[in-house]
Write a protein that holds these residues in place. Structure first.
Motif, PDB file in Angstrom:
ATOM      1  N   GLU A   4       0.824  -1.206   0.000  1.00  0.00           N
ATOM      2  CA  GLU A   4       0.000   0.000   0.000  1.00  0.00           C
ATOM      3  C   GLU A   4       0.863   1.262   0.000  1.00  0.00           C
ATOM      4  O   GLU A   4       0.441   2.295  -0.508  1.00  0.00           O
ATOM      5  CB  GLU A   4      -0.950  -0.007   1.183  1.00  0.00           C
ATOM      6  N   ALA A   5       2.049   1.177   0.540  1.00  0.00           N
ATOM      7  CA  ALA A   5       2.947   2.332   0.561  1.00  0.00           C
ATOM      8  C   ALA A   5       3.392   2.728  -0.848  1.00  0.00           C
ATOM      9  O   ALA A   5       3.836   3.845  -1.065  1.00  0.00           O
ATOM     10  CB  ALA A   5       4.170   2.035   1.419  1.00  0.00           C
ATOM     11  N   TYR A   6       3.258   1.810  -1.813  1.00  0.00           N
ATOM     12  CA  TYR A   6       3.722   2.060  -3.174  1.00  0.00           C
ATOM     13  C   TYR A   6       2.593   2.301  -4.175  1.00  0.00           C
ATOM     14  O   TYR A   6       2.842   2.410  -5.367  1.00  0.00           O
ATOM     15  CB  TYR A   6       4.584   0.882  -3.651  1.00  0.00           C
ATOM     16  N   ILE A   7       1.347   2.386  -3.719  1.00  0.00           N
ATOM     17  CA  ILE A   7       0.206   2.537  -4.626  1.00  0.00           C
ATOM     18  C   ILE A   7       0.388   3.714  -5.572  1.00  0.00           C
ATOM     19  O   ILE A   7       0.169   3.598  -6.781  1.00  0.00           O
ATOM     20  CB  ILE A   7      -1.115   2.665  -3.838  1.00  0.00           C
ATOM     21  N   ASP A   8       0.788   4.868  -5.055  1.00  0.00           N
ATOM     22  CA  ASP A   8       0.959   6.045  -5.907  1.00  0.00           C
ATOM     23  C   ASP A   8       2.011   5.815  -6.991  1.00  0.00           C
ATOM     24  O   ASP A   8       1.858   6.263  -8.122  1.00  0.00           O
ATOM     25  CB  ASP A   8       1.337   7.273  -5.075  1.00  0.00           C
ATOM     26  N   TYR A   9       3.086   5.105  -6.638  1.00  0.00           N
ATOM     27  CA  TYR A   9       4.141   4.830  -7.621  1.00  0.00           C
ATOM     28  C   TYR A   9       3.657   3.875  -8.711  1.00  0.00           C
ATOM     29  O   TYR A   9       3.971   4.043  -9.882  1.00  0.00           O
ATOM     30  CB  TYR A   9       5.377   4.239  -6.950  1.00  0.00           C
ATOM     31  N   GLY A  31       0.697   2.613 -14.616  1.00  0.00           N
ATOM     32  CA  GLY A  31      -0.489   1.970 -14.082  1.00  0.00           C
ATOM     33  C   GLY A  31      -0.430   0.479 -13.853  1.00  0.00           C
ATOM     34  O   GLY A  31      -1.414  -0.119 -13.449  1.00  0.00           O
ATOM     35  N   ARG A  32       0.687  -0.168 -14.094  1.00  0.00           N
ATOM     36  CA  ARG A  32       0.773  -1.614 -13.873  1.00  0.00           C
ATOM     37  C   ARG A  32       1.470  -1.904 -12.557  1.00  0.00           C
ATOM     38  O   ARG A  32       2.319  -1.162 -12.111  1.00  0.00           O
ATOM     39  CB  ARG A  32       1.531  -2.279 -15.013  1.00  0.00           C
ATOM     40  N   TRP A  33       1.125  -3.018 -11.991  1.00  0.00           N
ATOM     41  CA  TRP A  33       1.785  -3.492 -10.777  1.00  0.00           C
ATOM     42  C   TRP A  33       2.867  -4.468 -11.202  1.00  0.00           C
ATOM     43  O   TRP A  33       2.706  -5.231 -12.146  1.00  0.00           O
ATOM     44  CB  TRP A  33       0.770  -4.180  -9.865  1.00  0.00           C
TER      45      TRP A  33
END
Length: 184
Positions: A4-9, A31-33
């Motif tokens: 969750e800490a990386y959602i913006d990235y 937009g990809r994980w």
């Protein structure tokens, strides 16, 4: 969840690259994980992308990274982060970014041209749905001439290009190959 800490990235532009590579394959992703075998730099700047994909950067990063079997290098973020990048002016960054974007557009156009013929080659076979292309046919633009293409079709697909279609195929391949060479 630590992710969750990386959602913006993950949901914005970033430069992504894999853990193992035989050459520099840095690309912009939006937009990809990514899974645990990929890394990213939280920016989509074209100038940085161009530098990361340069021969000089590859030389520097592979000098300090771990070589693994098959000519691959392990591209952990620590190796990429430690590789120095010279400072540049805003004008230099803008010019490099423009060149990077132009190179990316050319590469995408070249790929589309390559695929325009590759996806039609199975149509020459008796059973197109179950046809597997050889490496030479998948890379038809590297064949020296139409005669070599025709020979490979006969060998791999057990089929001849119909006589009435040969001129069209020959022209199509010659024109497309010339465009690919120009883009390369």
């Amino acid at each position: 969840q630590a992710q969750e800490a990386y959602i913006d990235y993950f949901s914005s532009g970033k430069i992504a690259y894999g853990e193992f590579s035989v050459h520099n394959l840095f690309s912009v992703d939006e937009g990809r994980w990514l899974n645990n075998k990929c890394y990213f730099i939280p920016t989509a700047e074209g100038d940085l992308l161009a530098l990361l994909n340069s021969k000089l950067f590859w030389f520097c990063v592979t000098a300090q990274s771990v070589a693994v079997r098959g000519g691959y290098f392990q591209m952990h973020s620590q190796f990429v982060e430690r590789t120095p990048i010279a400072k540049s002016t805003n004008d230099q960054k803008a010019e490099l970014g423009t060149l990077a974007k132009s190179a990316q557009t050319a590469a995408e156009t070249r790929y589309a041209l390559q695929q325009s013929i590759t996806r039609r080659i199975p149509d020459l076979a008796a059973d197109p749905a179950n046809t597997k292309l050889t490496t030479k046919l998948k890379e038809w633009w590297a064949l020296p001439d139409f005669a070599a293409f025709q020979k490979e079709v006969k060998k791999a697909l057990k089929a001849d290009i119909p006589l009435r279609d040969r001129n069209e195929w020959e022209s199509w391949i010659a024109e497309t190959r010339a465009q690919i060479v120009a883009l390369t």
